[in-house]
Design a protein around this motif. Structure first.
Motif, PDB file in Angstrom:
ATOM      1  N   LYS A 271      76.694  16.632 111.089  1.00 52.23           N
ATOM      2  CA  LYS A 271      76.393  15.367 110.399  1.00 52.23           C
ATOM      3  C   LYS A 271      77.666  14.559 110.176  1.00 52.23           C
ATOM      4  CE  LYS A 271      72.233  16.739 107.856  1.00 52.23           C
ATOM      5  NZ  LYS A 271      71.664  17.004 106.523  1.00 52.23           N
TER       6      LYS A 271
ATOM      7  N   GLU B 183      75.581  22.553 110.587  1.00 55.07           N
ATOM      8  CA  GLU B 183      74.744  21.362 110.440  1.00 55.07           C
ATOM      9  C   GLU B 183      75.498  20.260 109.698  1.00 55.07           C
ATOM     10  OE1 GLU B 183      70.778  20.280 107.914  1.00 55.07           O
ATOM     11  OE2 GLU B 183      70.782  22.182 108.997  1.00 55.07           O
ATOM     12  N   GLU B 184      76.178  20.644 108.628  1.00 58.16           N
ATOM     13  CA  GLU B 184      76.944  19.678 107.844  1.00 58.16           C
ATOM     14  C   GLU B 184      78.084  19.109 108.681  1.00 58.16           C
ATOM     15  OE1 GLU B 184      77.064  17.468 104.527  1.00 58.16           O
ATOM     16  OE2 GLU B 184      75.630  19.067 104.859  1.00 58.16           O
TER      17      GLU B 184
ATOM     18  N   ALA C 215      75.048  28.371 109.462  1.00 61.39           N
ATOM     19  CA  ALA C 215      74.139  27.355 110.000  1.00 61.39           C
ATOM     20  C   ALA C 215      74.256  26.061 109.195  1.00 61.39           C
ATOM     21  CB  ALA C 215      72.702  27.874 109.984  1.00 61.39           C
ATOM     22  N   ARG C 216      74.289  26.209 107.847  1.00 66.73           N
ATOM     23  CA  ARG C 216      74.428  25.004 107.016  1.00 66.73           C
ATOM     24  C   ARG C 216      75.763  24.319 107.262  1.00 66.73           C
ATOM     25  NH1 ARG C 216      73.823  26.838 101.357  1.00 66.73           N
ATOM     26  NH2 ARG C 216      72.939  28.776 102.054  1.00 66.73           N
ATOM     27  N   ALA C 217      76.826  25.111 107.403  1.00 64.91           N
ATOM     28  CA  ALA C 217      78.147  24.531 107.649  1.00 64.91           C
ATOM     29  C   ALA C 217      78.174  23.815 109.003  1.00 64.91           C
ATOM     30  CB  ALA C 217      79.212  25.617 107.595  1.00 64.91           C
TER      31      ALA C 217
ATOM     32  N   GLU D 249      73.098  32.051 107.276  1.00 61.21           N
ATOM     33  CA  GLU D 249      72.543  30.825 106.702  1.00 61.21           C
ATOM     34  C   GLU D 249      73.661  29.862 106.324  1.00 61.21           C
ATOM     35  OE1 GLU D 249      70.156  29.686 102.655  1.00 61.21           O
ATOM     36  OE2 GLU D 249      69.542  31.519 103.700  1.00 61.21           O
ATOM     37  N   ALA D 250      74.730  30.393 105.733  1.00 57.61           N
ATOM     38  CA  ALA D 250      75.868  29.545 105.356  1.00 57.61           C
ATOM     39  C   ALA D 250      76.533  28.956 106.602  1.00 57.61           C
ATOM     40  CB  ALA D 250      76.869  30.346 104.534  1.00 57.61           C
TER      41      ALA D 250
END
Length: 156
Positions: A100, A96-97, A92-94, A89-90
């Protein structure tokens, strides 16, 4: 005294001794022996019960230890799976970030490129006007020739 009388009297004394021993001495000794035998039997029975209880307790402890080991292994596996999920999850968030940030940087770079082109076009148009002024040796009015300058900007 004759030997027969002595033997006879000794036999009577012996029988009295046997009777006295059987009547008064033997019962307490037999009772003590019986009680001792009963205590020994009870002790052996208690030892057997304790041994069987110990065996049962050992089996119960082994069963509970096995259960605790299984629960511990299960909890460790759950914790490991949860840790992997958190890591994924981390990540994936990283990602995604990061995407962006990259998209924002690209948009900003594109905007700066457009602004730089516009500024360059205006500078080129101003230089073209100056060059035309010097060629014609007269002043060119930018307001009058705005349409001409806009066409020149778009061509550049």
């Amino acid at each position: 005294m004759s030997i027969n009388a002595t033997l006879f009297i000794q036999a009577i004394v012996f029988l009295i001794l046997v009777w006295f021993t059987m009547k008064f001495v033997w019962p307490p000794i037999a009772k003590a022996l019986d009680e001792r035998a009963q205590k020994i039997a009870e002790g052996l029975a208690a030892a057997d019960r304790a041994k069987s209880e110990l065996t049962a307790a050992n089996q119960k402890v082994e069963k509970e230890l096995a259960q605790v080991r299984n629960e511990t292994a299960s909890r460790l596996a759950d914790a490991d799976r949860r840790a992997q999920a958190i890591i994924e999850e981390a990540k994936a968030r990283a990602t995604e970030e990061g995407n962006k940030i990259v998209a924002s940087a690209r948009a900003e770079a594109e905007q700066q490129t457009v602004q730089a082109r516009e500024a360059l076009r205006e500078q080129v148009a101003a230089l073209a006007v100056k060059g035309a002024e010097q060629i014609l040796r007269k002043e060119v009015n930018a307001g009058v020739h705005a349409d001409l300058l806009n066409r020149l900007k778009t061509e550049l």
